[in-house]
Write a protein that holds these residues in place. Structure first.
Motif, PDB file in Angstrom:
ATOM      1  N   THR A   1       2.001  12.230 -11.639  1.00 23.64           N
ATOM      2  CA  THR A   1       2.369  11.142 -10.739  1.00 23.64           C
ATOM      3  C   THR A   1       3.819  10.750 -11.011  1.00 23.64           C
ATOM      4  OG1 THR A   1       1.660   9.401 -12.263  1.00 23.64           O
ATOM      5  CG2 THR A   1       0.008  10.241 -10.705  1.00 23.64           C
ATOM      6  N   PRO A   2       4.494  10.189 -10.027  1.00 24.47           N
ATOM      7  CA  PRO A   2       5.876   9.750 -10.247  1.00 24.47           C
ATOM      8  C   PRO A   2       5.983   8.736 -11.390  1.00 24.47           C
ATOM      9  CG  PRO A   2       5.415   9.818  -7.920  1.00 24.47           C
ATOM     10  CD  PRO A   2       4.105  10.068  -8.632  1.00 24.47           C
ATOM     11  N   ASP A   3       4.957   7.903 -11.542  1.00 21.84           N
ATOM     12  CA  ASP A   3       4.960   6.916 -12.620  1.00 21.84           C
ATOM     13  C   ASP A   3       4.922   7.604 -13.985  1.00 21.84           C
ATOM     14  OD1 ASP A   3       4.987   4.218 -13.428  1.00 21.84           O
ATOM     15  OD2 ASP A   3       2.818   4.252 -13.773  1.00 21.84           O
ATOM     16  N   ASP A   4       4.057   8.600 -14.134  1.00 21.92           N
ATOM     17  CA  ASP A   4       3.981   9.348 -15.386  1.00 21.92           C
ATOM     18  C   ASP A   4       5.269  10.122 -15.637  1.00 21.92           C
ATOM     19  OD1 ASP A   4       1.418   8.446 -15.930  1.00 21.92           O
ATOM     20  OD2 ASP A   4       0.449  10.199 -15.022  1.00 21.92           O
ATOM     21  N   TYR A   5       5.865  10.657 -14.585  1.00 21.39           N
ATOM     22  CA  TYR A   5       7.124  11.382 -14.705  1.00 21.39           C
ATOM     23  C   TYR A   5       8.226  10.460 -15.220  1.00 21.39           C
ATOM     24  CZ  TYR A   5      11.131  14.267 -13.403  1.00 21.39           C
ATOM     25  OH  TYR A   5      12.296  14.998 -13.438  1.00 21.39           O
ATOM     26  N   ALA A   6       8.281   9.245 -14.700  1.00 16.83           N
ATOM     27  CA  ALA A   6       9.290   8.279 -15.149  1.00 16.83           C
ATOM     28  C   ALA A   6       9.069   7.927 -16.618  1.00 16.83           C
ATOM     29  CB  ALA A   6       9.241   7.026 -14.284  1.00 16.83           C
ATOM     30  N   LYS A   7       7.825   7.780 -17.034  1.00 16.07           N
ATOM     31  CA  LYS A   7       7.526   7.487 -18.433  1.00 16.07           C
ATOM     32  C   LYS A   7       7.961   8.641 -19.334  1.00 16.07           C
ATOM     33  CE  LYS A   7       3.578   4.505 -17.487  1.00 16.07           C
ATOM     34  NZ  LYS A   7       2.110   4.404 -17.523  1.00 16.07           N
ATOM     35  N   LEU A   8       7.712   9.866 -18.888  1.00 21.00           N
ATOM     36  CA  LEU A   8       8.118  11.037 -19.671  1.00 21.00           C
ATOM     37  C   LEU A   8       9.643  11.133 -19.779  1.00 21.00           C
ATOM     38  CD1 LEU A   8       5.578  13.724 -18.434  1.00 21.00           C
ATOM     39  CD2 LEU A   8       5.691  12.681 -20.708  1.00 21.00           C
ATOM     40  N   GLN A   9      10.343  10.829 -18.696  1.00 23.22           N
ATOM     41  CA  GLN A   9      11.807  10.854 -18.734  1.00 23.22           C
ATOM     42  C   GLN A   9      12.339   9.824 -19.724  1.00 23.22           C
ATOM     43  OE1 GLN A   9      13.040  10.398 -14.587  1.00 23.22           O
ATOM     44  NE2 GLN A   9      14.073  12.368 -14.784  1.00 23.22           N
TER      45      GLN A   9
ATOM     46  N   ILE B   1       0.838  -1.206   0.000  1.00 25.55           N
ATOM     47  CA  ILE B   1       0.000   0.000   0.000  1.00 25.55           C
ATOM     48  C   ILE B   1       0.869   1.251   0.000  1.00 25.55           C
ATOM     49  CG2 ILE B   1      -1.688   1.331   1.314  1.00 25.55           C
ATOM     50  CD1 ILE B   1      -2.910  -1.367   2.188  1.00 25.55           C
ATOM     51  N   TYR B   2       1.926   1.268   0.808  1.00 27.02           N
ATOM     52  CA  TYR B   2       2.826   2.428   0.807  1.00 27.02           C
ATOM     53  C   TYR B   2       3.470   2.626  -0.568  1.00 27.02           C
ATOM     54  CZ  TYR B   2       2.525   3.283   5.827  1.00 27.02           C
ATOM     55  OH  TYR B   2       2.076   3.605   7.083  1.00 27.02           O
ATOM     56  N   ALA B   3       3.817   1.530  -1.247  1.00 25.65           N
ATOM     57  CA  ALA B   3       4.396   1.637  -2.593  1.00 25.65           C
ATOM     58  C   ALA B   3       3.379   2.235  -3.564  1.00 25.65           C
ATOM     59  CB  ALA B   3       4.852   0.264  -3.082  1.00 25.65           C
ATOM     60  N   TRP B   4       2.128   1.815  -3.464  1.00 27.20           N
ATOM     61  CA  TRP B   4       1.081   2.370  -4.322  1.00 27.20           C
ATOM     62  C   TRP B   4       0.879   3.856  -4.048  1.00 27.20           C
ATOM     63  CZ3 TRP B   4      -3.141  -1.925  -3.468  1.00 27.20           C
ATOM     64  CH2 TRP B   4      -2.740  -3.096  -4.108  1.00 27.20           C
ATOM     65  N   ILE B   5       0.904   4.222  -2.772  1.00 22.14           N
ATOM     66  CA  ILE B   5       0.729   5.630  -2.403  1.00 22.14           C
ATOM     67  C   ILE B   5       1.854   6.460  -3.025  1.00 22.14           C
ATOM     68  CG2 ILE B   5       0.817   7.262  -0.474  1.00 22.14           C
ATOM     69  CD1 ILE B   5      -0.568   5.005   1.208  1.00 22.14           C
ATOM     70  N   LYS B   6       3.079   5.964  -2.918  1.00 19.55           N
ATOM     71  CA  LYS B   6       4.224   6.690  -3.472  1.00 19.55           C
ATOM     72  C   LYS B   6       4.124   6.797  -4.988  1.00 19.55           C
ATOM     73  CE  LYS B   6       9.242   6.669  -3.537  1.00 19.55           C
ATOM     74  NZ  LYS B   6      10.466   5.982  -3.114  1.00 19.55           N
ATOM     75  N   LYS B   7       3.665   5.733  -5.627  1.00 24.09           N
ATOM     76  CA  LYS B   7       3.590   5.693  -7.086  1.00 24.09           C
ATOM     77  C   LYS B   7       2.426   6.517  -7.641  1.00 24.09           C
ATOM     78  CE  LYS B   7       3.308   2.377 -10.859  1.00 24.09           C
ATOM     79  NZ  LYS B   7       3.212   0.971 -11.227  1.00 24.09           N
ATOM     80  N   LEU B   8       1.311   6.569  -6.933  1.00 28.89           N
ATOM     81  CA  LEU B   8       0.102   7.172  -7.477  1.00 28.89           C
ATOM     82  C   LEU B   8      -0.238   8.556  -6.933  1.00 28.89           C
ATOM     83  CD1 LEU B   8      -2.164   3.978  -7.526  1.00 28.89           C
ATOM     84  CD2 LEU B   8      -0.976   5.047  -9.449  1.00 28.89           C
TER      85      LEU B   8
END
Length: 90
Positions: free
Chosen positions: A59-67, A40-47
């Motif tokens: 979101t950090p996930d979208d940021y990583a995709k953009l990078q 759950i903490y990982a999901w919170i960090k990711k989303l």
């Protein structure tokens, strides 16, 4: 709510993060939905969205995709520049 084994779909993950954001504790969510607290903490960090300087958020996930996409485009540009230099010499 499970997909196959220990895989959860994106809607379920988002729901858990939304419940956390609305004030529920990770411990309660973990016991109620059968998901580990670490997950759950990982999901919170990711989303959880990050605020950007221009007032928007991502979101950090979208940021990583953009990078990743930016690096790919930079590599393609470098290849094209080298190709132009080669063709300009001919």
């Amino acid at each position: 709510m499970r997909n196959n084994g220990k895989r959860y779909n994106d809607d379920f993950r988002k729901m858990i993060v939304d419940l956390y954001d609305s004030g529920q504790s990770v411990r309660n969510l973990s016991s109620e939905y059968g998901v580990s607290e670490v997950t759950i903490y990982a999901w919170i960090k990711k989303l959880t969205p990050m605020d950007l300087e221009d007032g928007s958020s991502i979101t950090p996930d979208d940021y990583a995709k953009l990078q990743k996409q930016m690096l790919k485009l930079q590599e393609e540009n470098d290849i094209l520049k080298k190709a132009m230099a080669i063709f300009a010499k001919k």
